[in-house]
Design a protein around this motif. Structure first.
Motif, PDB file in Angstrom:
ATOM      1  N   ALA A  70       0.857  -1.107  -0.036  1.00 47.48           N
ATOM      2  CA  ALA A  70      -0.031   0.011  -0.034  1.00 47.48           C
ATOM      3  C   ALA A  70       0.946   1.289  -0.146  1.00 47.48           C
ATOM      4  N   GLY A  71       2.064   1.072   0.618  1.00 49.09           N
ATOM      5  CA  GLY A  71       2.815   2.376   0.869  1.00 49.09           C
ATOM      6  C   GLY A  71       3.703   2.732  -0.453  1.00 49.09           C
ATOM      7  N   ASN A  72       3.646   1.786  -1.339  1.00 48.13           N
ATOM      8  CA  ASN A  72       4.467   2.062  -2.609  1.00 48.13           C
ATOM      9  C   ASN A  72       3.415   2.941  -3.479  1.00 48.13           C
ATOM     10  N   ALA A  73       2.352   2.367  -3.518  1.00 51.09           N
ATOM     11  CA  ALA A  73       1.234   2.973  -4.281  1.00 51.09           C
ATOM     12  C   ALA A  73       0.917   4.356  -3.719  1.00 51.09           C
ATOM     13  N   LEU A  74       0.696   4.371  -2.318  1.00 45.67           N
ATOM     14  CA  LEU A  74       0.190   5.722  -1.854  1.00 45.67           C
ATOM     15  C   LEU A  74       1.177   6.923  -1.899  1.00 45.67           C
ATOM     16  N   GLY A 119       6.213  -1.774   7.198  1.00 51.93           N
ATOM     17  CA  GLY A 119       5.999  -1.770   5.868  1.00 51.93           C
ATOM     18  C   GLY A 119       5.748  -0.367   4.956  1.00 51.93           C
ATOM     19  N   LEU A 120       4.960   0.110   5.598  1.00 48.58           N
ATOM     20  CA  LEU A 120       4.780   1.538   4.938  1.00 48.58           C
ATOM     21  C   LEU A 120       6.030   2.510   4.970  1.00 48.58           C
ATOM     22  N   GLY A 121       6.651   2.384   6.028  1.00 45.48           N
ATOM     23  CA  GLY A 121       8.004   3.220   6.299  1.00 45.48           C
ATOM     24  C   GLY A 121       9.144   2.838   5.279  1.00 45.48           C
ATOM     25  N   ALA A 122       9.184   1.434   5.110  1.00 44.98           N
ATOM     26  CA  ALA A 122      10.236   0.629   4.151  1.00 44.98           C
ATOM     27  C   ALA A 122       9.804   1.089   2.665  1.00 44.98           C
ATOM     28  N   ALA A 123       8.479   1.379   2.376  1.00 46.89           N
ATOM     29  CA  ALA A 123       7.950   1.683   0.927  1.00 46.89           C
ATOM     30  C   ALA A 123       8.384   2.996   0.494  1.00 46.89           C
ATOM     31  N   ALA A 124       8.674   3.920   1.464  1.00 47.88           N
ATOM     32  CA  ALA A 124       9.121   5.359   0.939  1.00 47.88           C
ATOM     33  C   ALA A 124      10.518   5.304   0.188  1.00 47.88           C
ATOM     34  N   SER A 125      11.342   4.346   0.684  1.00 47.80           N
ATOM     35  CA  SER A 125      12.451   4.230   0.024  1.00 47.80           C
ATOM     36  C   SER A 125      12.622   3.147  -1.140  1.00 47.80           C
ATOM     37  N   PHE A 126      11.455   2.594  -1.826  1.00 46.89           N
ATOM     38  CA  PHE A 126      11.519   1.858  -2.815  1.00 46.89           C
ATOM     39  C   PHE A 126      11.099   2.292  -4.234  1.00 46.89           C
ATOM     40  N   PRO A 128       8.651   4.818  -4.757  1.00 44.04           N
ATOM     41  CA  PRO A 128       8.774   6.190  -5.032  1.00 44.04           C
ATOM     42  C   PRO A 128      10.113   6.733  -5.549  1.00 44.04           C
ATOM     43  N   MET A 129      11.179   6.084  -4.782  1.00 45.28           N
ATOM     44  CA  MET A 129      12.517   6.459  -5.207  1.00 45.28           C
ATOM     45  C   MET A 129      13.001   5.940  -6.289  1.00 45.28           C
ATOM     46  N   ILE A 130      12.454   4.880  -6.827  1.00 44.66           N
ATOM     47  CA  ILE A 130      12.911   4.240  -8.222  1.00 44.66           C
ATOM     48  C   ILE A 130      12.419   5.250  -9.252  1.00 44.66           C
ATOM     49  N   GLY A 348       4.306   2.397  -8.622  1.00 43.30           N
ATOM     50  CA  GLY A 348       4.465   2.410  -7.198  1.00 43.30           C
ATOM     51  C   GLY A 348       3.211   1.258  -7.192  1.00 43.30           C
ATOM     52  N   THR A 349       2.177   1.382  -8.104  1.00 46.77           N
ATOM     53  CA  THR A 349       1.136   0.210  -8.187  1.00 46.77           C
ATOM     54  C   THR A 349       1.506  -1.094  -8.471  1.00 46.77           C
TER      55      THR A 349
END
Length: 408
Positions: A70-74, A119-126, A128-130, A348-349
């Motif tokens: 969810a974090g990667n998409a949001l 999981g939400l926190g880790a998503a910020a550096s994947f 969205p960063m890519i 992200g999705t």
């Protein structure tokens, strides 16, 4: 042909600053992606602490992957609107709160909810960063995206032995609290690099007049197909990555050996991801996906036939070397087939779909183990999902080939 740029300076693209930004992104991702790997290492300790079945003990990992998905998409959408810095700062806060909450959790419910935050926190550096990095490069986009994505595997190579050491010495609870505090202290200074808003390239393929290559299906249908492919490849990928530590414990080799194999696997993944970037710059995202999918299937088949200690070390290395380029290839495909302004949300999705695949594969393998008392059927299940991913890659290649690279 001259590039046009929206909202930034054209000289920043492919510049020294772009490479510096990429280097800091790699460091930040290496720290922030601890959330992807920490629970894999402590799973046996948590199972023993709470006295529960393997599938039940796997549930916090599944919730972590749900949060990560969810974090990667949001956060990808948040980065598209407000810049990557907003997503990074929110991710740091979630990692700090999640790990401290996990360390203090009195029951599995609280532990699972804490891992949603992790999981939400880790998503910020994947994802969205890519997506952010993909805007800063044109001629070397494939390798830049691959390097940014490699932070996830650097984390997997570095963190598991560290976490195993502190878990053995102090217990999994103090270890989690320490990880949370470290993430906040280490990531906040790195986040300052991302105050500069993202460059938006507009080239003949990527500008306002963008036209997608014709595959005979709509862009929405293509996007759904990529999401299905993402789920399938990562259900397969989850079997060794999520359960290798527990698998080695069941075989009598000890969880420390399993943690070493996970690190070796992810070290191999680093080389695979970087190599896939060079490959993607030459042959495109779809062919890179196809090569990675085929090689991952080969490695999964080897796990089914060999379970000796030396064999497992070797196969884990091969698995990492074979599969690391699959997930970054989706970002390259998105940039080849979709407009750049949609990069954050679409990448992200798709990454969200791959993480759902990891979550499903992690839980499914534990469920199959509880049902059969063995991981052999779980390896076959992973191979079947891998074949679905391979079939999609073959269809995409036959339908559309490779779009012509956008060059200045």
């Amino acid at each position: 042909m001259k590039d046009g740029l929206a909202g930034s300076r054209p000289q920043l693209v492919d510049s020294r600053y772009a490479w510096l930004r990429l280097g800091v992104a790699l460091l930040l991702t290496t720290v922030g992606s601890v959330g992807m790997w920490s629970y894999v290492v402590v799973l046996p300790a948590v199972q023993a602490d709470f006295g529960i079945a393997r599938a039940d003990a796997t549930f916090p990992y599944t919730m972590c992957m749900v949060g990560f998905a969810a974090g990667n998409a949001l956060l990808g959408r948040l980065a598209d609107r407000y810049g990557i810095i907003a997503a990074v700062l929110l991710g740091i806060a979630c990692l700090g709160m999640g790990y401290v909450g996990a360390g203090l959790a009195p029951n599995m419910t609280i532990l699972s909810l804490a891992h949603v935050l992790i999981g939400l926190g880790a998503a910020a550096s994947f994802a969205p960063m890519i997506a952010d990095i993909s805007h800063w490069f044109l001629r070397r986009r494939g390798i830049a995206v691959a390097i940014a994505a490699s932070g996830n595997y650097f984390a997997g190579a570095i963190w598991p032995p560290v976490i195993q050491h502190f878990t053995s010495a102090a217990g999994w609870r103090p270890t989690h609290i320490g990880i949370g505090l470290f993430c906040v202290v280490a990531m906040l200074p790195l986040s300052l690099m991302f105050r500069q808003r993202t460059v938006m390239l507009e080239t003949p393929l990527e500008g306002a007049g963008f036209r997608a290559p014709n595959l005979g299906i709509s862009q929405n249908a293509l996007f759904v197909l990529l999401c299905i492919a993402g789920v399938a490849c990562c259900v397969a990928m989850a079997m060794p990555q999520v359960h290798i530590v527990a698998y080695c414990g069941d075989l009598g080799y000890g969880v420390a050996r399993g943690a070493e194999m996970l690190s070796i696997m992810l070290i191999g993944g680093i080389f695979s991801r970087i190599a896939s970037g060079f490959i993607a710059d030459k042959v495109g995202g779809v062919m890179t996906m196809l090569i990675g999918s085929f090689m991952q299937a080969v490695a999964l088949a080897l796990y089914f036939f060999f379970d000796g200690l030396t064999s497992l070390y070797l196969i884990s290395l091969l698995f990492g070397l074979f599969q690391g380029g699959i997930v970054p290839s989706y970002a390259i495909i998105i940039r080849e087939y979709f407009p750049p302004k949609e990069a954050g949300s679409r990448v992200g999705t798709v990454i969200m779909a791959t993480v759902f695949g990891m979550a499903l594969g992690g839980w499914m393998s534990g469920w199959i183990f509880d049902l059969t008392g063995s991981y052999r059927i779980a390896f076959l299940n992973g191979l079947a999902w891998n074949l679905l991913n391979l079939a999609i890659a073959i269809w995409l290649l036959r339908a559309g080939g490779r779009p012509k690279p956008a060059m200045a």
